[in-house]
Design an enzyme around this catalytic site. Structure first.
Site, short mmCIF file in Angstrom:
data_model
loop_
_atom_site.label_atom_id
_atom_site.label_comp_id
_atom_site.label_asym_id
_atom_site.label_seq_id
_atom_site.Cartn_x
_atom_site.Cartn_y
_atom_site.Cartn_z
CE LYS A 157 57.92 29.53 57.33
NZ LYS A 157 56.85 29.33 56.32
CE1 TYR A 189 57.99 24.21 55.01
CE2 TYR A 189 60.15 25.19 54.69
CZ TYR A 189 58.92 25.18 55.32
OH TYR A 189 58.62 26.13 56.28
CG ASN A 210 54.33 31.96 56.07
OD1 ASN A 210 55.49 31.65 56.28
ND2 ASN A 210 53.38 31.09 55.79
CG HIS A 218 57.70 25.52 60.22
ND1 HIS A 218 57.00 24.93 59.21
CD2 HIS A 218 57.95 24.54 61.14
CE1 HIS A 218 56.85 23.64 59.48
NE2 HIS A 218 57.42 23.38 60.64
CD GLU A 270 58.18 19.98 60.81
OE1 GLU A 270 57.49 19.82 59.79
OE2 GLU A 270 57.86 20.78 61.72
P1 ATP Z 1 54.54 26.04 57.65
O1 ATP Z 1 54.62 24.57 57.27
O2 ATP Z 1 55.73 26.85 57.18
O3 ATP Z 1 54.27 26.23 59.11
P2 ATP Z 1 51.80 26.09 56.80
O4 ATP Z 1 51.72 24.73 57.44
O5 ATP Z 1 50.87 27.14 57.27
O6 ATP Z 1 53.27 26.67 56.94
P3 ATP Z 1 52.13 24.77 54.25
O7 ATP Z 1 50.98 24.43 53.40
O8 ATP Z 1 52.80 23.68 55.04
O9 ATP Z 1 51.67 25.96 55.23
O10 ATP Z 1 53.20 25.49 53.34
C1 ATP Z 1 54.56 25.58 53.74
C2 ATP Z 1 55.08 26.95 53.38
O11 ATP Z 1 55.11 27.08 51.96
C3 ATP Z 1 54.20 28.14 53.84
O12 ATP Z 1 54.40 28.49 55.18
C4 ATP Z 1 54.65 29.21 52.90
O13 ATP Z 1 55.93 29.75 53.29
C5 ATP Z 1 54.82 28.43 51.60
N1 ATP Z 1 53.59 28.43 50.81
C6 ATP Z 1 52.45 27.75 51.06
N2 ATP Z 1 51.51 27.99 50.12
C7 ATP Z 1 52.07 28.84 49.26
C8 ATP Z 1 51.61 29.49 48.05
N3 ATP Z 1 50.40 29.28 47.57
N4 ATP Z 1 52.49 30.32 47.43
C9 ATP Z 1 53.74 30.53 47.90
N5 ATP Z 1 54.22 29.95 49.01
C10 ATP Z 1 53.41 29.14 49.69
MG MG Z 2 53.09 23.19 57.02
#
Ligand code: ATP
Ligand code: MG
Length: 140
Positions: free
Chosen positions: A11, A51, A114, A117, A128
């Site tokens: 990211k 997303y 974070n 992904h 994806e």
């Molecule tokens: P990713 O899909 O990016 O691998 P993930 O599966 O761990 O991450 P998801 O729930 O799919 O988490 O959320 C997608 C992304 O949205 C997260 O990786 C983060 O960048 C962002 N995100 C998720 N929750 C929050 C939150 N509460 N506040 C801000 N950003 C968030």
């Molecule tokens: Mg996710």
């Protein structure tokens, strides 16, 4: 049977901090092979499409802005049990809750920024991967 491919992105926060190489070093050390990889940049529109499953979540708008704020690296990875093992390697979404030694624990700046992904299912890994790469861009 679990599939053997997953999809990842470095990211914008991790790319900007110069952590791409260190993160791929951990990914390869964990036994993942690279199938396809490129540095690229998402427009807000493309980030919104990627997303789209989160379009009703309160953080969606910020997430799309953040994911299009700078370059990323997209990659398809191969390993037995790829999706589950990769999510173990990256750790929890919120780095404050990520296990010691995971990529997010080491490199993530916040729950949004974070570092990486990781696909959450075999089905989404394929969707994806196809979002970023055609067959000719894959080395395996
Ligand atoms: P990713 O899909 O990016 O691998 P993930 O599966 O761990 O991450 P998801 O729930 O799919 O988490 O959320 C997608 C992304 O949205 C997260 O990786 C983060 O960048 C962002 N995100 C998720 N929750 C929050 C939150 N509460 N506040 C801000 N950003 C968030
Ligand atoms: Mg996710």
């Amino acid at each position: 049977m679990a599939g053997n491919r997953t999809f990842t992105m470095i990211k914008p926060d991790a790319f900007e901090a110069g952590n791409t190489g260190a993160i791929f070093k951990m990914i390869e050390a964990a036994g993942f092979n690279i199938v396809a990889m490129k540095a690229t940049r998402l427009t807000p529109e493309l980030a919104g499409k990627f997303y789209a499953v989160h379009s009703e979540r309160p953080f969606y708008k910020d997430l799309c802005a953040y994911m299009s704020s700078g370059p990323i690296v997209a990659a398809i990875l191969e390993k037995a049990n790829a999706v589950e093992d990769f999510r173990t390697l990256i750790g929890a979404t919120n780095p404050a809750q990520a296990a010691e030694g995971t990529i997010r624990k080491i490199f993530a700046k916040s729950i949004e920024a974070n570092a990486v992904h990781g696909s959450d299912s075999d089905e989404n890994a394929a969707i994806e991967g196809n979002f970023f790469f055609n067959q000719a861009e894959r080395v395996r």
